[in-house]
Design an enzyme around this catalytic site. Structure first.
Site, PDB file in Angstrom:
ATOM      1  N   TRP A 267      25.787  -7.058  36.637  1.00 48.55           N
ATOM      2  CA  TRP A 267      25.991  -6.136  35.395  1.00 48.55           C
ATOM      3  C   TRP A 267      27.297  -5.953  35.237  1.00 48.55           C
ATOM      4  CZ3 TRP A 267      27.693  -1.101  36.818  1.00 48.55           C
ATOM      5  CH2 TRP A 267      27.530  -0.682  37.942  1.00 48.55           C
ATOM      6  N   HIS A 268      27.762  -5.707  33.798  1.00 48.30           N
ATOM      7  CA  HIS A 268      28.946  -5.485  33.157  1.00 48.30           C
ATOM      8  C   HIS A 268      29.583  -3.790  33.381  1.00 48.30           C
ATOM      9  CE1 HIS A 268      30.325  -9.399  31.957  1.00 48.30           C
ATOM     10  NE2 HIS A 268      29.025  -9.496  31.868  1.00 48.30           N
ATOM     11  N   PRO A 269      30.090  -3.300  34.337  1.00 44.52           N
ATOM     12  CA  PRO A 269      30.329  -2.004  34.106  1.00 44.52           C
ATOM     13  C   PRO A 269      31.447  -1.562  32.965  1.00 44.52           C
ATOM     14  CG  PRO A 269      31.532  -2.746  35.963  1.00 44.52           C
ATOM     15  CD  PRO A 269      30.601  -3.962  35.555  1.00 44.52           C
TER      16      PRO A 269
END
Ligand SMILES: *[C@@H]1O[C@H](CO)[C@@H](O)[C@H](O)[C@H]1NC(C)=O
Ligand SMILES: *[C@@H]1O[C@H](CO)[C@@H](O)[C@H](O)[C@H]1NC(C)=O
Length: 342
Positions: A267-269
């Protein structure tokens, strides 16, 4: 300087004198001059084992990050500014590592940083893969040599690290997880010491499992069983979280190195706080932004454990501040801002 400004000055350093001062204002009891000077001394106390000027190397990705809208120059590469802001928001500075830098240049730059970040993107072969592999191996070597030198690999970067560790080119499986706001199902050790979620606020940890506080945007990942059944991956990685794709298939969404400070996040923090493309569906709620912030705090906390303290002028000469980001987000798609290296 009046007592008021002194109080403001000390507010972030030591709360108690300000409270005493406030009380004294209200009740006209006393002025806390003695306690001010003694707490000022304790403000200087820092952990001698930590490095409070951490610098992170971010590997650039081929292309302009905007499908040619910004540059078609041969050999152009980019770093989406969201990754830079992510690192900065944790309290570190950034040195760009260009994917087409010579191996000698990369070795020099790696001596100026305290950890590396691999971004999302699309390039899975050629010079980019070779450089990423080279940087990843150098990062592990630095740990073997006694430094604590973290790697944070996001989405594509994470998938490439999984491939490299597995030593198999076809280890990844297809998943239907493009532009997918998602929850994270936490494994039993997800918030163990030194792991990404260790210092997440408890209410945020709970929400991660039930709310869509992270964004997935990929078509490849690895299932928990495939990871566990590959000897290299099973001995290298511990699974921290899993997520489900649009077809309800479970994949590993966060993993950490058992021996090495390596974190893989599919996922893309960075996007929750810093990317605004309308098609992307990145969550922007206050809690989603807290996920960005808590993740940045984790990564930079890891980098502070690195004892590498390079020459300050050499660091400044290589910082990303020597480059200017370009606004590429007017079209409402792609990255909002990118640093271009041509
Ligand atoms: C790059 O090439 C594409 C396709 O030819 C073109 O549409 C675009 O304007 C070019 N970009 C720049 C910055 O010149
Ligand atoms: C992905 O999921 C969507 C929504 O469930 C579905 O319409 C689509 O067919 C799926 N695509 C693939 C390649 O499985």
């Amino acid at each position: 300087m009046g007592n008021d400004s002194v109080c403001r000055l000390f507010f972030f350093l030591a709360l108690s004198p300000c409270l005493l001062y406030a009380i004294s204002q209200d009740h006209h009891i006393f002025l806390p001059t003695d306690s001010l000077s003694s707490s000022a001394a304790s403000c200087l106390a820092t952990d001698p084992n930590l490095n409070y000027k951490p610098v992170i190397g971010i590997l650039s990705h081929p292309g302009d990050g905007a499908s040619g809208r910004l540059s078609n120059a041969t050999g152009v590469s980019y770093i989406a500014a969201s990754y830079v802001k992510f690192v900065e928001s944790g309290g570190a500075r950034v040195i760009p590592l260009l994917y087409n830098d010579s191996p000698q240049t990369l070795i020099k730059k790696l001596d100026l940083v305290n950890g590396v970040l691999f971004t999302g993107g699309w390039a899975t072969s050629g010079v980019y893969l070779e450089t990423l592999k080279n940087v990843f191996e150098k990062a592990l070597e630095k740990n073997d040599a006694g430094d604590h030198f973290p790697t944070f690999a996001i989405n594509l970067g994470g998938n490439l690290v999984i491939k490299i560790v597995s030593e198999l080119t076809d280890i990844l499986e297809t998943f239907n997880a493009s532009s997918l706001p998602s929850s994270l199902q936490l494994g039993v050790n997800a918030n163990a010491e030194g792991s990404l979620f260790e210092r997440f606020p408890p209410d945020l940890l709970t929400q991660l499992e039930t709310n869509c506080l992270v964004l997935h945007n990929h078509r490849y990942a690895i299932s928990p069983s495939k990871l566990q059944n590959n000897a290299n991956l099973a001995s290298f990685f511990e699974i921290l979280t899993t997520s489900k794709d649009k077809d309800d298939k479970t994949f590993v969404s966060t993993a950490r190195g058992k021996k090495y400070p390596v974190t893989v996040s599919l996922w893309h923090p960075e996007k929750n706080a810093f990317e605004w493309a309308t098609s992307l569906k990145a969550p922007h709620t206050e809690d989603a932004v807290r996920v960005t912030q808590s993740t940045a705090n984790f990564f930079v906390r890891e980098a502070r454990k690195s004892s590498n303290t390079p020459d300050a002028q050499e660091v400044r000469d290589n910082l990303i501040y020597n480059f200017k980001p370009t606004y590429g987000g007017t079209a409402g798609k792609g990255y909002d801002e990118v640093y271009l290296f041509e």
